[in-house]
Scaffold this active site. Structure first.
Site, PDB file in Angstrom:
ATOM      1  N   PRO A 109      81.194  63.185  58.189  1.00  0.00           N
ATOM      2  CA  PRO A 109      81.900  63.070  59.477  1.00  0.00           C
ATOM      3  C   PRO A 109      83.195  62.274  59.339  1.00  0.00           C
ATOM      4  O   PRO A 109      83.372  61.219  59.952  1.00  0.00           O
ATOM      5  CB  PRO A 109      80.876  62.344  60.355  1.00  0.00           C
ATOM      6  CG  PRO A 109      80.141  61.458  59.396  1.00  0.00           C
ATOM      7  CD  PRO A 109      80.054  62.245  58.110  1.00  0.00           C
ATOM      8  N   LYS A 110      84.129  62.795  58.564  1.00  0.00           N
ATOM      9  CA  LYS A 110      85.339  62.050  58.206  1.00  0.00           C
ATOM     10  C   LYS A 110      86.480  62.325  59.182  1.00  0.00           C
ATOM     11  O   LYS A 110      86.707  63.468  59.583  1.00  0.00           O
ATOM     12  CB  LYS A 110      85.786  62.421  56.789  1.00  0.00           C
ATOM     13  CG  LYS A 110      84.819  61.990  55.694  1.00  0.00           C
ATOM     14  CD  LYS A 110      85.300  62.476  54.331  1.00  0.00           C
ATOM     15  CE  LYS A 110      84.345  62.105  53.215  1.00  0.00           C
ATOM     16  NZ  LYS A 110      84.513  60.729  52.762  1.00  0.00           N
ATOM     17  N   LYS A 111      87.206  61.246  59.520  1.00  0.00           N
ATOM     18  CA  LYS A 111      88.418  61.327  60.329  1.00  0.00           C
ATOM     19  C   LYS A 111      89.531  60.538  59.642  1.00  0.00           C
ATOM     20  O   LYS A 111      89.268  59.559  58.932  1.00  0.00           O
ATOM     21  CB  LYS A 111      88.189  60.743  61.729  1.00  0.00           C
ATOM     22  CG  LYS A 111      87.391  61.630  62.669  1.00  0.00           C
ATOM     23  CD  LYS A 111      87.389  61.021  64.070  1.00  0.00           C
ATOM     24  CE  LYS A 111      86.773  61.960  65.086  1.00  0.00           C
ATOM     25  NZ  LYS A 111      86.881  61.419  66.463  1.00  0.00           N
TER      26      LYS A 111
END
Length: 256
Positions: A109-111
């Protein structure tokens, strides 16, 4: 097309693995939160054990394929069919290749954001900025006591879990899977404990504060070389059997 493995087709953002990390530096602050907050975000069939969260700041100065970057986020201790591990809830980092690779391959879940780790005298400071807004600040004393290496190695070797979501071209669901992965070939170089503090602030796009800090349990600072292993699908939410079983027992947790 037989050689296609990632996007863009002729110039992918990341190479094929394996992905090896050297001198990977961790600051992990474990804190107690509310069970209600965890129940709102941990999906079935994962189970919450204690209402704990590990807030991590990670400095990666040397990694094959992904380069030099810094990351921060929250990992929630969970159980899956009796197996203890960590559910990766949120990740914020400052490098395109691991964002693209992490999301496309595993479902991390990378931002994109701006995390930092700096050493200021006798204190290690970790921060997360999303744009101009400060969302997280962690501080830890510098190498007060040596940590138990066996415990740190055991935590690194434990499984981690992700939710991989990829929509169909029509906007509907195409992939929705629970993925398990491991870190392998681990060499722990040093590990330390010290007092720590953690401040999380609300932000609409970096909602780390939705898992509030009630009290600090422990903190560990260590460096290691390791390989990020590829994953395996342990639960397919879109299969007919799993869709029926999960919706019959815990429908609210599918939405989490």
């Amino acid at each position: 097309m037989k050689r296609a493995y990632a996007m863009p087709l002729t110039n992918p953002s990341f190479p094929p693995g394996p992905y090896r990390f050297f001198d990977r530096e961790y600051i992990i602050i474990t804190y107690r939160t509310t069970r209600e907050a965890l129940e709102a975000v941990v999906p079935a069939p994962l189970e919450i054990d204690e209402p704990l969260v590990k807030y991590e700041f990670i400095r990666m100065p040397d990694s094959t394929g992904f380069g030099d970057y810094t990351e921060t986020g929250q990992v929630i201790p969970v159980k899956y069919k009796g197996q203890h591990g960590g559910y990766v809830h949120s990740m914020y980092l400052d490098d395109d290749a691991p964002i693209a690779g992490g999301r496309e391959l595993w479902g991390f879940p990378k931002k994109l954001a701006n995390p930092k780790i700096v050493h200021e005298g006798e204190v290690i400071v970790g921060t997360l900025h999303y744009g101009s807004v400060l969302c997280a600040t962690g501080t830890m004393g510098y190498k007060h006591r040596e940590a138990d290496h066996d415990s740190v190695l055991a935590s690194l070797a434990a499984p981690n879990f992700l939710i991989k979501i990829i929509p169909h071209v029509d906007g509907g669901p195409r992939i929705c899977e629970l993925v398990r992965y491991y870190l392998t070939d681990i060499t722990l170089k040093e590990a330390w404990t010290a007092p720590a503090a953690l401040d999380l602030r609300p932000h609409v796009m970096a909602d780390v504060a939705k898992l509030p800090v009630l009290d600090i349990i422990s903190a560990v600072h260590f460096k290691a070389d390791l390989t990020l292993g590829l994953g395996e699908v342990v639960h397919d939410y879109l299969s007919d059997h799993n869709r029926l079983a999960t919706s019959t027992t815990q429908p609210e947790k599918i939405r989490a």
